[in-house]
Scaffold this motif. Structure first.
Motif, PDB file in Angstrom:
ATOM      1  N   THR B 312      -2.327   7.697  -7.249  1.00  0.00           N
ATOM      2  CA  THR B 312      -1.480   6.614  -6.659  1.00  0.00           C
ATOM      3  C   THR B 312      -2.263   5.567  -5.926  1.00  0.00           C
ATOM      4  OG1 THR B 312       0.182   8.474  -6.254  1.00  0.00           O
ATOM      5  CG2 THR B 312       0.360   6.382  -4.744  1.00  0.00           C
ATOM      6  N   LEU B 313      -3.262   5.954  -5.253  1.00  0.00           N
ATOM      7  CA  LEU B 313      -4.089   5.033  -4.715  1.00  0.00           C
ATOM      8  C   LEU B 313      -4.668   4.135  -5.571  1.00  0.00           C
ATOM      9  CD1 LEU B 313      -5.618   4.443  -1.809  1.00  0.00           C
ATOM     10  CD2 LEU B 313      -7.243   5.935  -2.482  1.00  0.00           C
ATOM     11  N   LEU B 314      -5.174   4.525  -6.625  1.00  0.00           N
ATOM     12  CA  LEU B 314      -5.800   3.659  -7.913  1.00  0.00           C
ATOM     13  C   LEU B 314      -4.927   2.960  -8.411  1.00  0.00           C
ATOM     14  CD1 LEU B 314      -8.827   5.505  -9.583  1.00  0.00           C
ATOM     15  CD2 LEU B 314      -8.793   3.760  -7.837  1.00  0.00           C
ATOM     16  N   THR B 315      -3.701   3.283  -8.870  1.00  0.00           N
ATOM     17  CA  THR B 315      -2.753   2.570  -9.509  1.00  0.00           C
ATOM     18  C   THR B 315      -2.706   0.997  -9.241  1.00  0.00           C
ATOM     19  OG1 THR B 315      -1.391   4.506  -9.936  1.00  0.00           O
ATOM     20  CG2 THR B 315      -0.260   2.456 -10.325  1.00  0.00           C
ATOM     21  N   PRO B 316      -2.639   0.423  -8.320  1.00  0.00           N
ATOM     22  CA  PRO B 316      -2.968  -1.155  -8.001  1.00  0.00           C
ATOM     23  C   PRO B 316      -4.125  -1.671  -8.782  1.00  0.00           C
ATOM     24  CG  PRO B 316      -2.137   0.048  -5.960  1.00  0.00           C
ATOM     25  CD  PRO B 316      -2.523   1.044  -6.898  1.00  0.00           C
ATOM     26  N   GLU B 317      -5.033  -0.957  -8.417  1.00  0.00           N
ATOM     27  CA  GLU B 317      -6.181  -1.178  -8.883  1.00  0.00           C
ATOM     28  C   GLU B 317      -6.446  -1.116 -10.764  1.00  0.00           C
ATOM     29  OE1 GLU B 317      -8.557  -2.840  -7.179  1.00  0.00           O
ATOM     30  OE2 GLU B 317      -7.713  -1.841  -5.209  1.00  0.00           O
ATOM     31  N   LYS B 320      -4.310  -4.033 -11.911  1.00  0.00           N
ATOM     32  CA  LYS B 320      -4.835  -5.349 -11.690  1.00  0.00           C
ATOM     33  C   LYS B 320      -5.906  -5.768 -12.832  1.00  0.00           C
ATOM     34  CE  LYS B 320      -7.529  -6.409  -8.168  1.00  0.00           C
ATOM     35  NZ  LYS B 320      -7.987  -6.068  -6.665  1.00  0.00           N
ATOM     36  N   ALA B 321      -6.703  -4.425 -13.106  1.00  0.00           N
ATOM     37  CA  ALA B 321      -7.657  -4.763 -13.984  1.00  0.00           C
ATOM     38  C   ALA B 321      -7.224  -4.952 -15.523  1.00  0.00           C
ATOM     39  CB  ALA B 321      -8.353  -3.156 -14.003  1.00  0.00           C
ATOM     40  N   PHE B 322      -6.291  -4.333 -15.749  1.00  0.00           N
ATOM     41  CA  PHE B 322      -5.728  -4.490 -17.254  1.00  0.00           C
ATOM     42  C   PHE B 322      -4.313  -5.152 -17.236  1.00  0.00           C
ATOM     43  CE2 PHE B 322      -8.028  -0.306 -16.905  1.00  0.00           C
ATOM     44  CZ  PHE B 322      -9.281  -0.968 -17.419  1.00  0.00           C
ATOM     45  N   SER B 323      -4.150  -6.123 -16.590  1.00  0.00           N
ATOM     46  CA  SER B 323      -2.951  -6.931 -16.471  1.00  0.00           C
ATOM     47  C   SER B 323      -2.046  -7.083 -17.618  1.00  0.00           C
ATOM     48  CB  SER B 323      -3.073  -8.303 -15.458  1.00  0.00           C
ATOM     49  OG  SER B 323      -4.127  -8.921 -15.909  1.00  0.00           O
ATOM     50  N   GLY B 324      -3.109  -7.262 -18.814  1.00  0.00           N
ATOM     51  CA  GLY B 324      -2.426  -7.994 -19.914  1.00  0.00           C
ATOM     52  C   GLY B 324      -1.906  -6.830 -20.901  1.00  0.00           C
ATOM     53  N   THR B 325      -1.926  -5.541 -20.399  1.00  0.00           N
ATOM     54  CA  THR B 325      -1.608  -4.451 -21.341  1.00  0.00           C
ATOM     55  C   THR B 325      -0.159  -3.942 -20.889  1.00  0.00           C
ATOM     56  OG1 THR B 325      -2.900  -2.898 -20.095  1.00  0.00           O
ATOM     57  CG2 THR B 325      -3.853  -3.834 -21.965  1.00  0.00           C
ATOM     58  N   ASP B 326       0.114  -3.200 -21.901  1.00  0.00           N
ATOM     59  CA  ASP B 326       1.455  -2.334 -21.485  1.00  0.00           C
ATOM     60  C   ASP B 326       1.479  -1.501 -20.216  1.00  0.00           C
ATOM     61  OD1 ASP B 326       3.780  -1.041 -21.423  1.00  0.00           O
ATOM     62  OD2 ASP B 326       3.283   0.438 -23.224  1.00  0.00           O
TER      63      ASP B 326
END
Lengths: 496, 496
Positions: B312-317, B320-326
């Motif tokens: 849950t903590l990592l989800t926003p990161e 952000k890292a793979f903003s272009g994907t599904d």
């Protein structure tokens, strides 16, 4: 010859020393290119430990006897050359007493460390205090080496970097350069006055510069199976012959320095990669001298890299790398004008091809007088100012930071190194004169396949390692020993 | 105590050995993460030379006497523990002859290097040839150590990684696991049958994965002033305590493996970075055992990293890292289901937490039999196929690449290492049971500031280095020695 011959025992021992140097080179490269700052304390201790072990192996008690025995053995020509280099290496390591080596290491570290701050603060008085100790110890070393080699103090130190070279040979060569260089510099500036050079502006991302550097290394035949390109504060060529590590530094406002830096280091790298593999572990398998090493980097940088033809070849690659930026700079003529601009200035490492020798000669004259006891540390600033004015018309009075405190070399006692830079430029011009007699260099560069040039270098320079003296190497390659007329002719052809 | 005490002399000597290990670690890291293939031959020779020197220093004739003298000196508790580890280190180094050490280093380098290509080519015959030499030399080592320690060949090797552990202790523990693991595996799969897990699809650029990895390391408290993240074929944690080098490998079709690999190696790294600096140069200052080391990486990966709260903590990161994907994959429940999916398969390093012990136990049984002389290298593929079928229901016949050639461990003779992985998983579960009794772990992870957990680990594990035996360390931290029931309870709680 039996496998127990003295020569074979020496060969085995020097392979061990070579292996230790291998570890030192890789860990030294890592320290400069990879290591985070917090790793430095432990690394420095580990490297110091290794340095002691290398010194111990280089001064092992059995070596003197083995060298004597081997000299009486029935050796091949190659083995004789190898033994001569082993002997030379042994003399170098053994003639200086251990406590002097240790005192020099300490004084050098202290002076170099303080210099990093003192230079920024223009603190000549503080620097001079440490430098005096370094000079005192270097004079002691020079005197011991001079007595052993039956030569002057300065020549004994220069011989560490440039075996066989003497002040008696070099003085008239530099005197000659001094007689025409100031005039040529003025004439070149005059000729360039009407050029409209567009200097690079814009953002040149590191990743794009790196790709361009790698592409350039590929054109220059760098063997990526035996080497890498990375980043460090001060660019260098390190690693080992089978795995050459070159570095560059990137400025995102200007790609030109980094690009030509890569060309320069690739020249060093190809020499290392071209040394005969079977001799890699022996002193005779190493590069002939610092001057010959520099001749390879400068042949790549000055003779090939800054030529109109090479820049024409690179132009499409540069355009591709920086497709988003202003294209006006990317034409071969403009690039060539950027890369051959003559401008007398303070800093040696930023100097152009024409003014560079002036920087070297003034250092040579000062360090020569310093080591031979003709001047003292306190005399340096005034001599520096006078010579900068005389050779380059640049006023450095009171500007120690960008004057006599700009280089790292003297801080740790590397007196005698500076001439190698200009000897390298001269050898490079001489080699290129011969190469041009044997092949159509502009056409070869234009074709994009530069291998005939590299084959010449491999055949005439790289594969000989230290099997020949510098004079024999140069004579065999070009038909004559060092002849600075080729360097003068190169500058005249390019700049007048 | 005077500075000339036997203990002080030993301390100084082991600092020298530590410095040599430093060089070896950095050059070993470089070999795996940086070196081009063509550099391997010379590197292997240099590393072999260094291994010999380390061996020479570790077997220096004066050590036995100094250890005896020091045992009679008035030592502090810490010094007594240090001396015991010095003695253990001395015993380990002195029973193996120097030429065997050198032969092992060369054979290991050769086998490991060739394996990189042979594995890709599924070339068992080629690999087996090199492996036989490695096995022969390891048996020789095991036999010598077994005689010295009065134990079986295999136990003598396991003791190198897991001091104090024996087959007699481990066999019943693994027998117990074998009695319930296949059933738990099936039950977990059954429970997960109705889950609708969306597996990652799309292009996940290496640069974005690297940034995500670095961000995750930051959350996990990695000290970037004393370490780096790089890439290698087989991820590992290397370098030295003051400069820890972790590696990962990237798959641009799936970021999840690399991400959790980074979490795992960060656990190893924090243990190293948390060892007491003042003891870094001594055997007592090193990690307690491979099992305890693995307990830290698995506590990070399995107990923290794969928890619902951490994901849950990592989800926003990740978003952000793979903003272009599904985006469908990027919700904590789905990520958690991805990361706890139970699926018996070929590859140990890709195995889920439930089936992992099966991979370890089969390797344990094979290497145990191999070292004790009950089977030969040629028997490995069939045994592998039979046991994979038996424990995991997976058919590996003829698939050497994803069968018995998948691991690096045997290539350089690291027999006896595999049990440490599952011991680590057991210790990790036991530590987490205690941590959860002392603090609200889910709330702490959710807050994003995990430092209370790291403080517990530093206080109870890291700062003790090898000052305590494994049993004392675990007992002091958790109130009991190794109790595999915590591991079983953890799996039941998460998967049933």
């Amino acid at each position: 010859m039996t496998t127990n011959s003295a020569y074979e025992q020496l060969s085995k021992h020097f392979k061990k020393i070579h292996n230790l140097h291998h570890l030192s080179s890789i860990c030294g490269w890592d320290q400069a290119a990879m290591m985070p700052a917090g790793g430095n304390e432990a690394r420095s201790e580990a490297m110091a430990e290794l340095a002691v072990m290398i010194h111990q192996q280089s001064t092992a008690p059995q070596l003197a006897g083995l060298i004597n025995q081997a000299q009486a053995e029935n050796l091949s020509t190659e083995q004789q050359a190898s033994l001569a280099e082993i002997d030379r290496s042994w003399q170098q390591a053994n003639v200086v007493p251990e406590d002097l080596v240790s005192a020099q290491s300490l004084a050098g570290s202290k002076c170099e460390h303080a210099w990093r701050t003192q230079r920024k603060e223009n603190d000549w008085a503080g620097f001079a205090k440490n430098l005096k100790t370094v000079v005192e110890l270097s004079r002691e070393e020079a005197s011991i080496r001079g007595q052993a080699n039956n030569c002057s103090n300065y020549d004994a130190l220069m011989d560490l970097y440039e075996p066989g070279m003497t002040s008696a040979q070099l003085d008239p060569i530099f005197d000659d350069v001094k007689s025409w260089l100031p005039e040529l510099t003025l004439a070149a500036q005059e000729k360039q006055r009407s050029d409209h050079v567009i200097m690079p502006t814009g953002h040149f991302p590191i990743a794009a510069q790196q790709q361009l550097g790698l592409k350039t290394m590929q054109i220059l035949g760098f063997d990526f199976n035996h080497g890498r390109l990375d980043v460090s504060t001060h660019p260098f060529c390190g690693g080992v012959a089978s795995d050459v590590r070159i570095t560059t530094r990137y400025d995102e406002d200007d790609f030109t320095q980094s690009l030509m830096g890569v060309v320069h280091e690739t020249g060093h790298a190809r020499y290392e990669q071209g040394l005969p593999k079977a001799l890699n572990h022996l002193p005779v398998g190493q590069a002939r001298s610092m001057g010959i090493h520099e001749s390879q980097s400068l042949l790549f940088e000055m003779q090939l890299g800054r030529s109109q033809e090479f820049l024409t070849l690179l132009t499409p690659e540069i355009q591709k790398a920086f497709s988003g930026t202003d294209k006006a700079i990317y034409n071969p003529l403009n690039l060539s004008q950027c890369y051959t601009r003559v401008k007398p200035d303070f800093i040696r490492v930023d100097a152009d091809e024409v003014t560079y020798p002036a920087h070297v000669m003034l250092r040579y004259e000062i360090e020569q007088a310093l080591m031979n006891g003709d001047i003292e540390v306190d005399d340096i600033p005034e001599l520096w100012a006078v010579k900068m004015q005389q050779y380059l018309g640049v006023d450095t009075k009171g500007n120690y930071r960008n004057g006599c405190m700009q280089d790292v070399h003297w801080t740790d006692g590397s007196f005698g190194y500076f001439p190698s830079y200009t000897l390298g430029a001269m050898y490079a011009a001489q080699f290129m004169t011969t190469i041009k007699q044997e092949m159509d260099v502009p056409a070869i560069i234009t074709s994009g396949d530069l291998s005939p040039i590299f084959t010449w270098l491999k055949t005439n320079i790289w594969q000989h390692a230290s099997l020949l003296s510098t004079n024999d190497l140069v004579k065999q390659a070009t038909g004559e020993v060092l002849n600075p007329a080729h360097f003068k002719a190169h500058l005249q052809a390019r700049y007048l």
